[in-house]
Write an enzyme that holds these catalytic residues in place. Structure first.
Site, mmCIF file in Angstrom:
data_model
loop_
_atom_site.group_PDB
_atom_site.id
_atom_site.type_symbol
_atom_site.label_atom_id
_atom_site.label_comp_id
_atom_site.label_asym_id
_atom_site.label_seq_id
_atom_site.Cartn_x
_atom_site.Cartn_y
_atom_site.Cartn_z
ATOM 1 N N HIS A 269 -3.372 -1.890 4.355
ATOM 2 C CA HIS A 269 -4.607 -1.117 4.279
ATOM 3 C C HIS A 269 -4.655 -0.084 5.410
ATOM 4 O O HIS A 269 -4.902 1.112 5.165
ATOM 5 C CB HIS A 269 -5.793 -2.078 4.384
ATOM 6 N N GLU A 270 -4.400 -0.532 6.631
ATOM 7 C CA GLU A 270 -4.459 0.381 7.774
ATOM 8 C C GLU A 270 -3.326 1.404 7.717
ATOM 9 O O GLU A 270 -3.486 2.537 8.174
ATOM 10 C CB GLU A 270 -4.439 -0.402 9.088
ATOM 11 N N HIS A 273 -4.625 4.376 5.882
ATOM 12 C CA HIS A 273 -5.396 5.268 6.751
ATOM 13 C C HIS A 273 -4.462 6.114 7.613
ATOM 14 O O HIS A 273 -4.640 7.336 7.734
ATOM 15 C CB HIS A 273 -6.311 4.453 7.660
ATOM 16 N N GLU A 299 -10.921 6.219 2.927
ATOM 17 C CA GLU A 299 -10.832 4.852 2.422
ATOM 18 C C GLU A 299 -10.030 4.789 1.129
ATOM 19 O O GLU A 299 -9.375 3.783 0.849
ATOM 20 C CB GLU A 299 -12.233 4.276 2.211
#
EC number: 3.4.17.19
Length: 505
Positions: A269-270, A273, A299
């Site tokens: 997920h990170e 980003h 996001e």
């Protein structure tokens, strides 16, 4: 997206504006580094000094934006002949300037001080499971943020004003409509799943998984996905986050010896980003063209990589042999079992960042409901734990056994980030829309993932999203990338098809 050197020289006021906003963004970037340090490596006793440092920088950045020549330069550019890129820069600076100019500097400083102090209080309250320890700080922040919203637009819904801080290009009405559509789709789908008799491999990752090995494996996965460690790093923090710019985008995650999937999915997920941040154009660093397009788009990048890649069957065919090498106790696991475990819908998960792909959005809707009630004066701070627990019972059939596992689990309110939470679900909706478009345009996208070739997807995202910075507003950017404005259809179709097949509905 740097301006073409062959174009006519921009007006002097534009060049001066660019210089001013670059200086402003340099201070904002320095503030972000100090905030990262506070959450990752600062000694526990450092809060008083850090509070003063961050408050001072916040005052300086406000002065650079409001008390200098930015307003005069914007006025001089009202009727100027500008390229589309230059027009975008002026539009974005004007939006930020107008909001900032309406807020007194002493309130900016007070908010900065309050959030710095609230962070330490939240960490302690969470550790001690004591909401009362955090409550006075939350009450102060709610009041300060109401004042902040009233200065910007005294006639508007204060929560809508705060929401625009994170998503200025989409209305709160549109966001609410999308969240309502998600709830209408997900609640019955989750009920069907819970009533099904599908026998998924839900215990595939039970046991103990050494956290140092998890960290090494997370680094391996980041390298596999294409994370540039020359411009980034991986650390641990209480709450996973990503911070930085196109030259320095840092990831944090957290590890639990009983939950290797949690660390893996949060790391991926990170990475999403960070890949967006690192994909912004170098030449436009410090300007709106070198900055990301607000939080829903940001996001969307993390949710796309986490869910559409990291939870895909193709990814688990690629990843499982590497996981088995790191953790021999998984040697008997099949790719299908790993895929099922990564996508199971949990019956008893109270933690948002550990939630499955479906119930995650109910966690968001609960937070959205509570913070909107707080800001609008419909809920007292002391009543937050009870309201939180009642909504969890209503939406998820769960009652948190403690505030640490309930209303103290998220860091956002300690930062004063009211209005932030809806962007998580908006980002998931956009992720599905972008993935569907990429899947149409990339030849056999699943095969590239299965082969460990993430460059086609990464390049598609850089071309269609990252390189534009803030040239387009959100709907225009989404339409540019996918052919239509933001909507929930791609997401509802994706989750319905995926989980109907997974659970034999």
């Amino acid at each position: 997206m740097a301006t073409d050197a062959t174009q006519t020289e921009p007006p002097a006021a534009y060049t001066e504006l660019l210089d001013e906003i670059t200086r402003y963004n340099a201070v904002e970037s320095a503030t972000e580094v100090l905030s990262w340090d506070q959450q990752v490596i600062m000694p526990e006793g450092g809060t008083p000094a850090r509070s003063t440092q961050l408050s001072t920088l916040s005052s300086i950045s406000h002065e650079l934006l409001v008390d200098g020549d930015v307003g005069k330069q914007l006025e001089a550019l009202d009727d100027a002949s500008l390229t589309p890129e230059q027009q975008a820069v002026v539009r974005e600076v004007r939006r930020k300037y107008v909001r900032a100019a309406r807020v007194p500097r002493d309130l900016i400083e007070e908010v900065s001080t309050a959030t710095t102090e609230a962070l330490g209080a939240w960490e302690s309250a969470r550790e001690h499971d004591d909401f009362a320890e955090f409550a006075p700080h939350l009450e102060r922040l709610v009041e300060l943020k109401r004042q902040y919203a009233a200065h910007i637009d005294p006639d508007a819904d204060p929560y809508a004003v705060l929401f625009a801080e994170y998503e200025p290009c989409l209305s709160l009405e549109k966001a609410t409509a999308i969240l309502d559509e998600l709830r209408e789709t997900l609640v019955p789908l989750i009920e069907e799943i819970r009533a099904s008799d599908a026998d998924l491999a839900t215990d595939a990752f039970e046991g103990t998984f050494d956290t140092d090995t998890q960290e090494s494996f997370s680094r391996e996965v980041l390298e596999l996905l294409g994370y540039d460690f020359d411009r980034g790093r991986l650390d641990t923090s209480t709450h996973p986050f990503t911070s930085g710019n196109q030259f320095d985008a840092r990831i944090t995650t957290r590890f639990d010896e009983h939950d290797p999937l949690g660390a893996l999915t949060s790391t991926i997920h990170e990475f999403g980003h960070a890949s967006y941040t690192l994909g912004l154009p170098d030449d436009d660093f410090g300007t709106p063209l070198g900055n990301h397009r607000d939080l829903s788009v940001h996001e969307s990048q993390s949710r796309l990589w986490e869910n559409h890649v990291g939870r895909s069957a193709a990814f688990w065919e690629l990843l499982l042999p590497k996981l088995q090498e790191a953790f021999p106790q998984t040697s008997n696991l099949s790719p299908r079992e790993a895929y099922e475990a990564a996508n199971q819908v949990h019956d008893e998960n109270l933690i948002r960042v550990e939630a499955d792909e479906l119930t995650y959005h109910l966690h968001i809707i609960i937070r959205f409901t509570i913070e909107r009630e707080l800001i609008n004066g419909d809920l007292a701070v002391d009543d937050v734990p009870d309201r939180w627990n009642r909504l969890y019972e209503e939406y998820l059939g769960l009652t948190p056994p403690s505030d640490a596992l309930g209303c103290l689990q998220d860091i956002h309110w300690s930062h004063g980030n009211f209005g932030y939470f809806p962007t998580y679900s908006l980002g998931s909706v956009l992720a599905a829309q972008l993935h569907a478009a990429a899947d149409r345009e990339i030849d056999d996208l699943d095969a590239t993932i299965r082969d460990g070739d993430f460059e086609p997807l990464g390049e598609w995202l850089r071309t269609n999203i990252h390189q534009h910075g803030r040239r387009y507003e959100t709907d225009a950017l989404v339409e540019h990338a996918t052919g239509e404005p933001l909507g929930a259809d791609a997401f509802t179709e994706y989750v319905t098809d995926k989980y109907s097949a997974l659970y034999n509905l």
